[in-house]
Design an enzyme around this catalytic site. Structure first.
Site, PDB file in Angstrom:
ATOM      1  N   SER A 215      11.273  46.984   2.277  1.00  0.00           N
ATOM      2  CA  SER A 215      10.579  48.172   1.801  1.00  0.00           C
ATOM      3  C   SER A 215      11.620  49.287   1.614  1.00  0.00           C
ATOM      4  CB  SER A 215       9.466  48.567   2.773  1.00  0.00           C
ATOM      5  OG  SER A 215       8.584  49.501   2.199  1.00  0.00           O
ATOM      6  N   ASP A 441       2.483  41.445  -3.105  1.00  0.00           N
ATOM      7  CA  ASP A 441       2.798  42.731  -2.474  1.00  0.00           C
ATOM      8  C   ASP A 441       1.955  43.837  -3.103  1.00  0.00           C
ATOM      9  OD1 ASP A 441       3.972  45.097  -1.474  1.00  0.00           O
ATOM     10  OD2 ASP A 441       5.955  44.174  -1.403  1.00  0.00           O
ATOM     11  N   HIS A 480       3.212  42.538   1.621  1.00  0.00           N
ATOM     12  CA  HIS A 480       4.387  43.397   1.740  1.00  0.00           C
ATOM     13  C   HIS A 480       5.275  42.975   2.906  1.00  0.00           C
ATOM     14  CE1 HIS A 480       6.761  46.923   1.054  1.00  0.00           C
ATOM     15  NE2 HIS A 480       6.536  47.406   2.253  1.00  0.00           N
TER      16      HIS A 480
END
Length: 570
Positions: A215, A441, A480
């Site tokens: 991320s 995601d 994610h």
């Protein structure tokens, strides 16, 4: 963009000089590990390297090292250093806490008796503001003898600020130095400080340095490869928020507005997601030749939410109202300006629907009484980070998706975006890069990563030349980072990177695992370097990786995405 790259980069300081300065200022005393010469001998023989300094002495008299060479305005202070005893799964280590001025806090774990010269720095997530927990990687590879991962020293940083929440910029986003720390400086100066402390503690420098982030941590990893190519020998950049200014101000704002009704509540409610997801799988699960509850590449999925529109006057969990159909169509579409030009190279992909309400967090919708994070994140970014310091922010409710507003985001991308595809200095330094992203995601659209990787290939001499130092792995059905999903969501990337960096064993496939609540594997699948995909051999369990082989995709959409920021990737 390439014209400014060399101006922005800093060279890594000479670690011997930094360590000598630390020694002078702290008056460190020898520990139980012997002399620096003995440490070098153990290192040469491949054995564990013991400390030459007592842990507690690292913090003697505050242990201040100011004006570190080649790192302007980066004095480092060690505030505490304590021994943490071993457990069944964690080696004993010296736990160091400190900061690099003005306020880049970090934590460093130094194994007492198992270190073999490896350093692993962990990235953060969201907008940071906290120090991520670090864990010693286990070592399944027989070549790595430390069973509980104690051959690594570990570090992490809060990127220079503290926040009440992981998506908050209020209170620090209007400070230019703190923006710079968050954008690119913090990870670099912590790597410099940590290596100097390791050199002092063990009497010998680290042999290999690694970075692992997802991320925003993935963005940090790319930023290191682009700006500080000698900081790390190997980098893992997962689901990278490389397009950060446009991710938060265009894509996240788009999905937040798309699913917010006039009453301020979500249009598409959490109870509708299972039915929507089931309809998507019915339409597209078999496109890859195997019905298995996951979609290999959602870009090939042709699904219209109107196919499950409720009859007039009805509102059931297995169908969508007209307003919900409209919202879902916008979610499956990238943000566009007044001329229909893409403002971001991605959308919410078919197959990701369950994750719209979490895991990892309720992003687009949520059960009643639970906050939804996409509106909060976009509003926070637009108010406090999107524009130059001193320029007023814009509330999410007032943001307009126009080419002019896109242009106003460009100044700050120089600090925060990690889109430079020229990785030649990282490659020439011997660096190895593993990129990965989940096709399901919700927080960061995966096509941004395939678009960036294609730009790297275009810049670095093509796919074959790029594969020698940088490989991308796209995980079907992964939410994610490692936040679950219908596909396998767990894999050992760290030791794949170690094998590639230290032994030249480039990763040919990653075995991904999905486990039950007791930790028992329920499905394993191979994930191959993109664009190669896993194809079922036709016999045996579809939950066993051994029954799959690499194959070229039958249909491969063009990885070049035409959006307003094309020139940023040149």
């Amino acid at each position: 963009m390439n014209r400014t790259r060399h101006f922005l980069r800093r060279r890594r300081p000479t670690l011997v000089a930094v360590a000598a300065l630390l020694l002078t200022l702290t008056g460190l005393s020898p520990g139980t590990g012997g002399t620096a010469a003995a440490a070098e001998a153990r290192r040469a023989n491949g054995g564990p390297i013991l400390p030459v300094t007592a842990c507690a002495d690292l913090a003697t008299d505050g242990a201040t090292a100011s004006d570190l060479p080649a790192v302007p305005d980066a004095p480092t202070r060690i505030t505490s250093a304590t021994v943490v005893e071993a457990t069944a799964t964690v080696p004993a280590y010296c736990f160091v806490k400190g900061y690099v001025a003005p306020q880049v806090n970090f934590e460093l774990k130094l194994p007492l008796s198992t270190w073999r010269g490896r350093y692993l720095q962990q990235g953060c997530g969201g907008l940071c503001g906290y120090i991520s927990a670090t864990t010693f990687p286990t070592a399944p590879d027989p070549a790595c003898e430390a069973r509980v991962g104690g051959d690594f020293a570990l570090a992490a940083t809060d990127d220079g600020h503290t926040s009440p929440g992981p998506f908050s910029a209020e209170g620090w986003g209007q400070d230019q130095q703190l923006r710079i720390d968050f954008g690119y400086r913090a990870v670099h100066v912590v790597s410099v400080a940590a290596k100097a402390i390791m050199k002092e503690y063990y009497g010998t420098p680290s042999k290999y340095s690694y970075f692992n982030g997802c991320s925003d941590g993935g963005r940090e990893g790319l930023m290191e490869a682009q700006r500080y190519p000698e900081d790390f020998d190997g980098i893992i950049a997962g689901a990278p928020a490389a397009y950060m200014p446009f991710l938060a101000s265009e894509h996240t704002a788009w999905v937040a507005r798309a699913n917010t009704g006039a009453d301020g509540r979500p249009v598409l409610t959490a109870d509708k997601l299972p039915g929507l997801h089931s309809a998507v799988l019915t339409a597209c699960d078999g496109d890859d030749g195997l019905v298995d509850g996951q979609i290999d590449d959602p870009r090939t999925c042709d699904f219209d939410p109107a196919s499950i529109q409720c009859p007039t006057g009805a509102d059931r969990t297995d169908c969508l109202t007209l307003a919900q159909v409209t919202a879902a169509r916008k979610l499956y579409s990238p943000p566009t300006d007044e001329n229909g030009q893409l403002l971001y190279p991605g959308r919410e992909e078919p197959g990701s629907e369950i994750s719209w309400a979490g895991p990892p967090v309720p992003w687009i919708t949520a059960p009643p009484g639970v906050p939804t994070f996409a509106p909060v994140t976009a509003d926070n970014y637009l108010r406090y980070l999107a524009f130059p310091v001193g320029q007023p922010g814009v509330p999410l409710a007032d943001w307009e998706f126009t080419s002019q507003n896109f242009a106003e985001l460009l100044p700050e991308q120089r600090t925060i975006a990690a889109l430079d595809p020229d990785l030649s200095e990282f490659r020439d330094a011997g660096g190895k890069l593993i990129l990965y992203h989940g096709w399901a995601d919700t927080l960061i659209p995966p096509t941004g990563t395939t678009n960036y990787y294609r730009a790297v290939q275009d810049t670095m001499g093509g796919p074959a030349a790029t594969n020698r130092f940088a490989r991308l792995f796209m995980f079907p059905g992964l939410y994610h980072c490692t936040g679950g999903g219908p596909g396998p969501d767990n894999s050992d990337l760290v030791h794949q990177l170690v094998g590639w960096t230290e032994r030249g064993a480039a990763p040919q496939k990653i075995i991904a695992t999905r486990a039950d609540a007791n930790g028992n594997a329920t499905r394993t699948r191979p994930v191959y370097p993109y664009p190669v995909v896993a194809r079922y051999k036709g016999t045996g369990s579809i939950d066993d990786a051994a029954n799959f082989a690499p194959a070229r995709p039958a249909i491969r959409p063009d990885d070049h995405v035409d959006w307003l920021g094309n020139d940023l990737l040149k």
